[in-house]
Design an enzyme around this catalytic site. Sequence first.
Site, PDB file in Angstrom:
ATOM      1  N   HIS A 265      61.098   6.921  13.565  1.00 45.72           N
ATOM      2  CA  HIS A 265      60.875   5.295  13.080  1.00 45.72           C
ATOM      3  C   HIS A 265      61.472   5.305  11.751  1.00 45.72           C
ATOM      4  O   HIS A 265      62.300   4.314  11.604  1.00 45.72           O
ATOM      5  CB  HIS A 265      59.447   4.803  13.185  1.00 45.72           C
ATOM      6  CG  HIS A 265      59.225   3.517  12.836  1.00 45.72           C
ATOM      7  ND1 HIS A 265      58.979   2.468  13.806  1.00 45.72           N
ATOM      8  CD2 HIS A 265      59.096   2.905  11.767  1.00 45.72           C
ATOM      9  CE1 HIS A 265      58.673   1.529  13.221  1.00 45.72           C
ATOM     10  NE2 HIS A 265      58.751   1.837  12.030  1.00 45.72           N
ATOM     11  N   GLU A 266      61.211   5.920  10.859  1.00 44.18           N
ATOM     12  CA  GLU A 266      61.472   5.974   9.677  1.00 44.18           C
ATOM     13  C   GLU A 266      63.057   6.281   9.607  1.00 44.18           C
ATOM     14  O   GLU A 266      63.610   5.540   8.526  1.00 44.18           O
ATOM     15  CB  GLU A 266      60.951   6.560   8.619  1.00 44.18           C
ATOM     16  CG  GLU A 266      59.177   6.454   8.519  1.00 44.18           C
ATOM     17  CD  GLU A 266      58.964   4.822   8.244  1.00 44.18           C
ATOM     18  OE1 GLU A 266      59.956   4.166   7.693  1.00 44.18           O
ATOM     19  OE2 GLU A 266      58.040   4.279   8.626  1.00 44.18           O
TER      20      GLU A 266
ATOM     21  N   HIS B  78      69.550   2.260   9.371  1.00 44.15           N
ATOM     22  CA  HIS B  78      70.111   0.840   9.379  1.00 44.15           C
ATOM     23  C   HIS B  78      70.432   0.516   7.639  1.00 44.15           C
ATOM     24  O   HIS B  78      71.765  -0.117   7.658  1.00 44.15           O
ATOM     25  CB  HIS B  78      68.870   0.107   9.892  1.00 44.15           C
ATOM     26  CG  HIS B  78      69.267  -1.326   9.795  1.00 44.15           C
ATOM     27  ND1 HIS B  78      68.428  -2.327  10.306  1.00 44.15           N
ATOM     28  CD2 HIS B  78      70.360  -2.057   9.785  1.00 44.15           C
ATOM     29  CE1 HIS B  78      68.811  -3.420  10.356  1.00 44.15           C
ATOM     30  NE2 HIS B  78      70.145  -3.357  10.109  1.00 44.15           N
TER      31      HIS B  78
ATOM     32  N   HIS C 270      64.892   3.218  10.392  1.00 37.54           N
ATOM     33  CA  HIS C 270      65.040   2.265   8.922  1.00 37.54           C
ATOM     34  C   HIS C 270      66.152   2.685   8.049  1.00 37.54           C
ATOM     35  O   HIS C 270      67.165   1.867   7.631  1.00 37.54           O
ATOM     36  CB  HIS C 270      63.731   2.145   8.461  1.00 37.54           C
ATOM     37  CG  HIS C 270      62.780   1.308   8.796  1.00 37.54           C
ATOM     38  ND1 HIS C 270      62.868   0.096   9.192  1.00 37.54           N
ATOM     39  CD2 HIS C 270      61.570   1.664   9.020  1.00 37.54           C
ATOM     40  CE1 HIS C 270      61.717  -0.454   9.578  1.00 37.54           C
ATOM     41  NE2 HIS C 270      60.942   0.203   9.674  1.00 37.54           N
TER      42      HIS C 270
END
Length: 599
Positions: free
Chosen positions: A390-391, A397, A394
């Site tokens: 998940h991180e 991105h 981020h």
Amino acid sequence: MQGKLPKRNEVEKAMTWRLEDIYENEELWEADVKEALSLADKLCEYNGKLCDNANNLFEALKIYEKADLLTSKFYGYAHMRHDEDTANSKYNGMNQRATSAYLQINEKASFVEPEVLTLSDETLTSFYNEVPELKQYELRIREMRRLKDHILSKELEQLVASAGEMGRTPYNGFNMLSDADLKFPSVTDSEGKEVILSNGRFVPVQMSKDRELRKKAFEAFYGRYEEFKNTWAALYDGEVKARIFNSKARKYNSNFEAAVDANDVDPAVCDRLIDSIHKGFDKMHRYVALRKKLLSVDELHMYDVYVSMISDFDMEVSYDEAKEISLKALAPLGEEYLGIVNEAYNNRWIDVIENEGKRSGAYSSGAYGVHPYMLLNYNNTLEDVFTLVHEMGHSIHTWYSEHEQSIWNADYKIFVAEVASTTNEVLLYHYLKDKAKSKEEKAYIINHFLESFKSTMYRQTMFEEFERKTNEMAEKGEPLTAESLSEVYYNLNKEYFGSEMVSDPQIAYEWCRIPHFYYNFYVYQYATSFAASVSIAKRILEEGEPAVNEYKKFLKSGCTKDPVSLLKIAGVDLTTAAPIEDALKVFEEALSEMEELFK
């Protein structure tokens, strides 16, 4: 989960992030703080004459942009140092100085938007023709002018900006109480062994198969929050009142309207989400009934929410194993993407394990022009593997956006901020499910997806409803007390979980510990992002490279379009309820698959 947490200086260096990539020493940090403040003073020289001519506007925006670049570095560095050990007085002071400098710069730059708004469209066009370099700031200028009806006079903008530091006090107070000052009691498991609780360890303890431990931990943990319920209520009340001050000053009808407009999102997007989720309560209640059945309990309690429904199977995943799994799961995104992931692993972009005083939870942060960083509190659970990817989503991105866009154009809106992270989670889910070696392992992975869906689509929408209801209460002049806030939260919890769940009285105080309630209507975007991510991951797995290329184009686009338009690049249209409804169908399919496994 047992034993003492290490002190910061006891953590192996390889498991910590290398903030020296931002500043080799703190003298360089000091120099950037001073230079940024000096640039803000230099920017003030254009106050009253910013738009006298094209060159003035261009030179002033150059100064402003450089000040923002430096602020990104000194503020990012200070807040990450602070988060390593929130009880460290040196880094507390540095973080406070960074925050103060950041707000001073904002206050000194507050004249820019009001003056830009005085320009007519014709004059602005002529400025672009006279100084072609000014076009590099066109998106920033357009964003300023988009909010024209809500920009104040120079004097009032300075006043609002100067109030910014006070407005952060509730959030700062929440963090200090939650992460530094709040100490939890230890509890004993069913064998009499001591288990030390912390914010970071609470969910892993709630995932334990030991129901007696879960119950004791749940009651002790929320009992500690209840002891300070009036303080939590005062902090949250202060947060909401600060929003009311800002939304009224900027001529918005409500705090919610102000928050979504800042992200260039139609409020109807959130309204559609809540409406669709309410229509999908039957699926959530079906999930709760399945959980009760598979756990073989007469009553399902809130301390039974996190434990796996698959009682005879468990997965403990070391950090090294998690890295290997992540690389395989994210392989559909291509070699370039995996290369960035490896760079993160090999060059210490990640602060991995929990230590005394470390900020709870996980996040991706950093400084423009360096690289992203990730904070974790890794505890060897399957959930931690999902948090890692998940991180990483981020961070990559951010990496793509910052490599393709200038600092102002790279700053994607919060509305799309959770898409890349949750797309990675969905890809990981499909990889693990497809590679499962047994019925039990497959069920365990589906269980995780159902839990993630419940936590993201349903729970975050519930959080959004709590935030909207309580903000509306304050806007009507109704007091936000520990009792009124707990009543709202408890009733929502009962509605969302349904009659098969015993909503234990302690859950009424869960609102006290949610940091995102200080993020100004952030939470609903987890749900919309999850829905978008289900669609994006499905396209990537089914269509391959064409879908990956479109997705990467989205990742590289920063804030060059409004968020809903950006998602259309990746094939998702949130102007309709279809993405939410499609996501709910996927949830129902996973439910059916699990029910079939245990007929």
